[in-house]
Design a protein around this motif. Structure first.
Motif, PDB file in Angstrom:
ATOM      1  N   TYR A 183       0.764  -1.148   0.061  1.00  0.00           N
ATOM      2  CA  TYR A 183      -0.097   0.024  -0.066  1.00  0.00           C
ATOM      3  C   TYR A 183       0.798   1.460   0.110  1.00  0.00           C
ATOM      4  O   TYR A 183       0.615   2.292  -0.623  1.00  0.00           O
ATOM      5  N   LEU A 184       1.898   1.381   0.853  1.00  0.00           N
ATOM      6  CA  LEU A 184       2.847   2.449   0.974  1.00  0.00           C
ATOM      7  C   LEU A 184       3.594   2.721  -0.288  1.00  0.00           C
ATOM      8  O   LEU A 184       3.495   3.816  -0.733  1.00  0.00           O
ATOM      9  N   VAL A 185       4.213   1.845  -1.026  1.00  0.00           N
ATOM     10  CA  VAL A 185       4.775   1.994  -2.405  1.00  0.00           C
ATOM     11  C   VAL A 185       3.718   2.372  -3.509  1.00  0.00           C
ATOM     12  O   VAL A 185       4.124   3.291  -4.348  1.00  0.00           O
ATOM     13  N   GLY A 186       2.440   1.751  -3.402  1.00  0.00           N
ATOM     14  CA  GLY A 186       1.480   2.111  -4.496  1.00  0.00           C
ATOM     15  C   GLY A 186       1.107   3.746  -4.273  1.00  0.00           C
ATOM     16  O   GLY A 186       0.767   4.525  -5.220  1.00  0.00           O
ATOM     17  N   ALA A 187       0.851   4.066  -2.909  1.00  0.00           N
ATOM     18  CA  ALA A 187       0.325   5.347  -2.667  1.00  0.00           C
ATOM     19  C   ALA A 187       1.366   6.415  -2.867  1.00  0.00           C
ATOM     20  O   ALA A 187       1.104   7.273  -3.663  1.00  0.00           O
ATOM     21  N   LEU A 188       2.732   6.180  -2.710  1.00  0.00           N
ATOM     22  CA  LEU A 188       3.938   6.947  -3.093  1.00  0.00           C
ATOM     23  C   LEU A 188       4.004   7.286  -4.450  1.00  0.00           C
ATOM     24  O   LEU A 188       4.524   8.386  -4.904  1.00  0.00           O
ATOM     25  N   LEU A 189       3.969   6.226  -5.056  1.00  0.00           N
ATOM     26  CA  LEU A 189       4.106   6.052  -6.676  1.00  0.00           C
ATOM     27  C   LEU A 189       2.986   7.043  -7.349  1.00  0.00           C
ATOM     28  O   LEU A 189       3.186   7.658  -8.065  1.00  0.00           O
ATOM     29  N   VAL A 190       1.739   6.583  -6.964  1.00  0.00           N
ATOM     30  CA  VAL A 190       0.656   7.476  -7.431  1.00  0.00           C
ATOM     31  C   VAL A 190       0.841   9.082  -7.022  1.00  0.00           C
ATOM     32  O   VAL A 190       0.421   9.786  -7.904  1.00  0.00           O
ATOM     33  N   LEU A 191       0.905   9.026  -5.886  1.00  0.00           N
ATOM     34  CA  LEU A 191       1.044  10.436  -5.500  1.00  0.00           C
ATOM     35  C   LEU A 191       2.325  11.459  -6.197  1.00  0.00           C
ATOM     36  O   LEU A 191       1.811  12.532  -6.303  1.00  0.00           O
ATOM     37  N   VAL A 220       4.329  10.497  -8.749  1.00  0.00           N
ATOM     38  CA  VAL A 220       4.726  10.225 -10.219  1.00  0.00           C
ATOM     39  C   VAL A 220       3.269  10.060 -11.066  1.00  0.00           C
ATOM     40  O   VAL A 220       3.248  11.011 -12.033  1.00  0.00           O
ATOM     41  N   LEU A 221       2.441   9.105 -10.803  1.00  0.00           N
ATOM     42  CA  LEU A 221       1.453   9.058 -11.560  1.00  0.00           C
ATOM     43  C   LEU A 221       0.238  10.146 -11.843  1.00  0.00           C
ATOM     44  O   LEU A 221      -0.131  10.323 -12.737  1.00  0.00           O
ATOM     45  N   PRO A 281       0.929  13.357 -11.123  1.00  0.00           N
ATOM     46  CA  PRO A 281       1.114  14.479 -11.891  1.00  0.00           C
ATOM     47  C   PRO A 281       1.353  14.315 -13.288  1.00  0.00           C
ATOM     48  O   PRO A 281       1.147  15.073 -14.047  1.00  0.00           O
ATOM     49  N   LEU A 282       1.875  13.022 -13.633  1.00  0.00           N
ATOM     50  CA  LEU A 282       2.205  12.948 -15.040  1.00  0.00           C
ATOM     51  C   LEU A 282       0.886  12.476 -15.889  1.00  0.00           C
ATOM     52  O   LEU A 282       0.731  12.744 -17.184  1.00  0.00           O
ATOM     53  N   PHE A 283       0.098  11.688 -15.391  1.00  0.00           N
ATOM     54  CA  PHE A 283      -1.150  10.897 -16.035  1.00  0.00           C
ATOM     55  C   PHE A 283      -2.340  11.037 -15.635  1.00  0.00           C
ATOM     56  O   PHE A 283      -3.247  10.545 -16.258  1.00  0.00           O
ATOM     57  N   GLY A 284      -2.588  11.956 -14.498  1.00  0.00           N
ATOM     58  CA  GLY A 284      -3.582  12.274 -13.800  1.00  0.00           C
ATOM     59  C   GLY A 284      -4.297  10.704 -13.327  1.00  0.00           C
ATOM     60  O   GLY A 284      -5.644  10.453 -13.349  1.00  0.00           O
ATOM     61  N   THR A 285      -3.534   9.994 -12.807  1.00  0.00           N
ATOM     62  CA  THR A 285      -3.988   8.377 -12.519  1.00  0.00           C
ATOM     63  C   THR A 285      -5.205   8.402 -11.275  1.00  0.00           C
ATOM     64  O   THR A 285      -4.807   9.556 -10.332  1.00  0.00           O
ATOM     65  N   ASP A 286      -5.977   7.702 -11.212  1.00  0.00           N
ATOM     66  CA  ASP A 286      -6.862   7.817 -10.075  1.00  0.00           C
ATOM     67  C   ASP A 286      -6.317   7.295  -8.949  1.00  0.00           C
ATOM     68  O   ASP A 286      -5.607   6.260  -8.907  1.00  0.00           O
ATOM     69  N   PRO A 287      -6.740   8.073  -7.762  1.00  0.00           N
ATOM     70  CA  PRO A 287      -5.786   7.618  -6.555  1.00  0.00           C
ATOM     71  C   PRO A 287      -6.032   6.175  -6.070  1.00  0.00           C
ATOM     72  O   PRO A 287      -5.403   5.575  -5.354  1.00  0.00           O
ATOM     73  N   LEU A 288      -7.380   5.708  -6.373  1.00  0.00           N
ATOM     74  CA  LEU A 288      -7.721   4.427  -6.063  1.00  0.00           C
ATOM     75  C   LEU A 288      -6.854   3.149  -6.772  1.00  0.00           C
ATOM     76  O   LEU A 288      -6.712   2.023  -6.011  1.00  0.00           O
ATOM     77  N   MET A 289      -6.101   3.565  -7.515  1.00  0.00           N
ATOM     78  CA  MET A 289      -4.972   2.679  -8.121  1.00  0.00           C
ATOM     79  C   MET A 289      -3.759   2.602  -7.353  1.00  0.00           C
ATOM     80  O   MET A 289      -3.016   1.489  -7.413  1.00  0.00           O
ATOM     81  N   ALA A 290      -3.830   3.071  -6.456  1.00  0.00           N
ATOM     82  CA  ALA A 290      -2.771   2.928  -5.388  1.00  0.00           C
ATOM     83  C   ALA A 290      -2.973   1.698  -4.412  1.00  0.00           C
ATOM     84  O   ALA A 290      -2.072   1.108  -3.671  1.00  0.00           O
ATOM     85  N   ALA A 291      -4.218   0.989  -4.515  1.00  0.00           N
ATOM     86  CA  ALA A 291      -4.514   0.035  -3.675  1.00  0.00           C
ATOM     87  C   ALA A 291      -4.345  -1.383  -4.558  1.00  0.00           C
ATOM     88  O   ALA A 291      -4.495  -2.465  -4.016  1.00  0.00           O
ATOM     89  N   LEU A 292      -4.008  -1.154  -5.770  1.00  0.00           N
ATOM     90  CA  LEU A 292      -4.120  -2.409  -6.898  1.00  0.00           C
ATOM     91  C   LEU A 292      -2.769  -3.478  -6.571  1.00  0.00           C
ATOM     92  O   LEU A 292      -3.117  -4.562  -6.566  1.00  0.00           O
TER      93      LEU A 292
END
Length: 472
Positions: A113-121, A123-124, A126-137
C-alpha cells in the motif's frame, strides 16, 4: 433484457468446458506445470479467446453478463468457508508459533500500500492524472489474488474506477507468473550462497515428505491429515444416517450459505447505522463495502454457534474446503474470461509502473528484511511469504517446497498458523476491503501516512520478535 435462469445454466456449462480444457492443456504442457500455473487460470486465459473481448465470441451476450457478475458473488462463498469446520488453537499457541511470520507478512502487505500510494502521489497523478484508487491495486492483486481482485470490482466501480477489476486481475496474473520465476531464481541464488538450511536430508524426510494439499483459501494440509478428516466425515455421515435424510454436502452448502447471509445482514446493518450517524454520504460510502470479508465474519459466527451448541459434527472441513475450491476455480475462470481488455489498454503504463514497483518492494523486503526479522531459517520462512505476497498461497508453498523439500526448517508450521492471523485483515480481509473507501474518505496523502505508520509498526514488531528469539 434481463437474465434468465437458463442463461446461468449455459454460463455454468461454458465455465465447466473451459476448466476441462484448461486441465487437459496443463497436463500436456510441462512448462505450465513447472510454473505452477493453476488450471483455473489456464481456463480463464482460454476463455479470453472466446470471451466478449476475444477474437472468437461463441456464447450469447447473456452468458457473458453472467460471467461478469459471477466473481463478485462466488468470492463471498470462498471466504464464508474459511473458518467453517476449523478447530482454532488458543490465541497464545497461534501467537507463539506465527508471530514473526505474521509480522513479516504485514510488512509486505502494508508496504505494498505504501509503495503504491507514494508512486501514485508523486509520479502517476502529476504525469498521467491517475485515479488515487489505483494505489490499492498492488496489494489487491499481489496479496489478494484473482479472487479478491474480482470481488473488489463492484467496490472500485462504485467509487469511480470502473477499470479497477480488470487492472486488479491483470496485476494478480503478473504476480502469479513473476512469483514463480523470481522465486525460483532466488532459490537458486540462495542455494549457491548457502542461505538455505543444511543437514542430513534423510533425517528430515520421514517427517515432512508427505505431499501438501490445499484447504479453503490455500492453507496447507498433508495427505495424512486430509485422509483422517475424510474418515471422520465418513463416520459422521454413518452415525447420522439413521436420523438424517439430508445429504452431508447439502448441510455444508447450507451452512456456507448461512454464513454469506449473515455477511449480507452485517453489511445492511453497517450501511443503515452509517446513515443514521453520518448521513447519506456515509451510508453511500459504506454501501461500497464488499460482502466477502463480512461473509468471513459470518462463517466465524456460524462456527462458534456450532461449537457452543455441540453440533460441530454437522460441518466437515473437507466439504467446506471443496466448496471453497469449487467457487474459487469458477470465479477465476469467469473473471479472466470476461476481462475487459480495452480498459487495461487505457491504463497500461501506470499499471506497468505499479507492477514493477510492487515486485521491487517484495524482492527488497525479502532480501533485506527477512534475515533481520527471522532469527532462524530466514530464507525458507521469507520465501514462503514472498510467494504468497506476490502470487498466491499455493505459490508460497511451491517455493517453500523448492527451498526446503524435507521440512528441516519447520517453516511450514509457522506459515500455516500465520494464515489465521493474517487472512482476516490483509490478502482479501477487512483491510483490503476497506482500503479503497479509506483512500476516498481520507485522501491519498493521509492514506500514505497511515500506510507508512502501519508498515513501520509491523517492521518494529518483527525486529523485536527476531531479537527475542535470538536471545532465547
Amino acid at each position: 433484457m434481463g437474465l434468465k435462469l437458463f442463461d446461468v445454466l449455459v454460463a455454468f456449462a461454458g465455465l465447466s468446458l473451459l476448466l476441462l480444457a484448461g486441465m487437459a492443456l496443463r497436463q500436456r504442457l510441462r512448462w505450465l506445470r513447472a510454473l505452477g500455473i493453476p488450471e483455473a487460470l489456464v481456463a480463464g486465459l482460454l476463455g479470453l479467446l472466446v470471451g466478449p473481448f476475444g477474437p472468437w465470441s461463441v456464447f450469447p451476450d447473456a452468458v457473458y453478463r453472467v460471467w461478469s457478475q459471477t466473481p463478485g458473488v462466488l468470492i463471498s462463498l470462498v471466504f464464508a468457508t474459511l473458518f467453517l469446520g476449523q478447530q482454532l488453537p488458543s490465541p497464545k499457541v497461534i501467537w507463539n508459533r506465527a508471530a514473526g511470520q505474521t509480522a513479516f507478512g504485514m510488512v509486505l502487505g502494508f508496504g505494498q500500500y505504501l509503495v503504491g500510494a507514494l508512486l501514485v502521489l508523486a509520479v502517476l497523478q502529476p504525469l498521467f492524472g491517475t485515479d488515487p484508487l489505483m494505489a490499492a491495486l498492488i496489494e489487491v492483486g499481489f496479496e489478494g489474488g484473482h479472487g479478491t481482485a474480482a470481488g473488489m470490482g463492484p467496490t472500485f466501480t462504485e467509487l469511480g474506477l470502473p477499470s479497477g477489476e480488470t487492472l486488479g486481475l491483470a496485476m494478480a496474473t503478473v504476480g502469479v507468473l513473476t512469483a514463480v520465476l523470481l522465486g525460483s531464481t532466488l532459490v537458486v541464488i540462495g542455494r549457491s550462497r548457502h542461505w538455505l538450511s543444511r543437514g542430513d536430508s534423510e533425517a528430515g524426510s520421514s517427517a515432512s515428505a508427505t505431499p501438501l494439499m490445499r484447504t479453503g483459501d490455500g492453507d496447507p494440509m498433508s495427505a495424512d491429515e486430509r485422509l483422517a478428516l475424510e474418515t471422520a466425515a465418513g463416520t459422521v455421515e454413518s452415525d447420522q444416517a439413521e436420523s438424517m435424510t439430508i445429504d452431508a454436502l447439502t448441510v455444508n452448502v447450507a451452512l456456507a450459505g448461512g454464513a454469506v447471509g449473515l455477511g449480507i445482514l452485517l453489511k445492511a446493518g453497517l450501511t443503515q447505522l452509517g446513515g443514521l450517524t453520518g448521513g447519506e454520504g456515509t451510508a453511500k460510502l459504506l454501501a461500497a463495502i464488499p460482502v466477502f470479508p463480512l461473509a468471513m465474519v459470518g462463517g466465524l459466527i456460524v462456527q462458534i454457534l456450532l461449537q457452543r451448541s455441540r453440533q460441530t459434527r454437522l460441518v466437515s472441513p473437507v466439504a467446506q474446503a471443496s466448496i471453497g475450491s469449487l467457487a474459487m476455480d469458477l470465479l477465476i475462470t469467469a473473471a479472466m474470461a470476461s476481462l475487459n481488455l480495452p480498459l487495461l489498454e487505457e491504463n497500461w503504463l501506470p499499471f506497468a509502473l505499479l507492477a514493477a514497483a510492487g515486485l521491487t518492494w517484495n524482492v527488497c523486503a525479502f532480501l533485506w528484511l527477512a534475515p533481520r526479522i527471522f532469527s532462524d531459517h530466514w530464507f525458507e520462512r521469507g520465501i514462503a511469504d514472498f510467494g504468497q505476497g506476490t502470487g498466491v498461497t499455493a505459490t508460497g508453498l511451491l517455493l517453500l517446497r523448492m527451498a526446503d523439500p524435507f521440512g528441516r526448517s519447520r517453516a511450514m508450521e509457522a506459515f500455516s498458523f500465520k494464515q489465521l492471523l493474517f487472512e482476516p485483515f490483509l490478502g482479501g480481509g477487512l483491510v483490503t476491503a476497506l482500503s479503497p473507501l479509506l483512500i476516498v474518505s481520507w485522501g491519498l496523502p493521509r492514506f500514505s501516512v497511515v500506510a507508512l505508520l502501519l508498515t513501520l509498526a509491523a517492521l518494529l514488531l518483527g525486529l523485536r520478535l527476531g531479537r527475542q528469539r535470538q536471545r532465547s
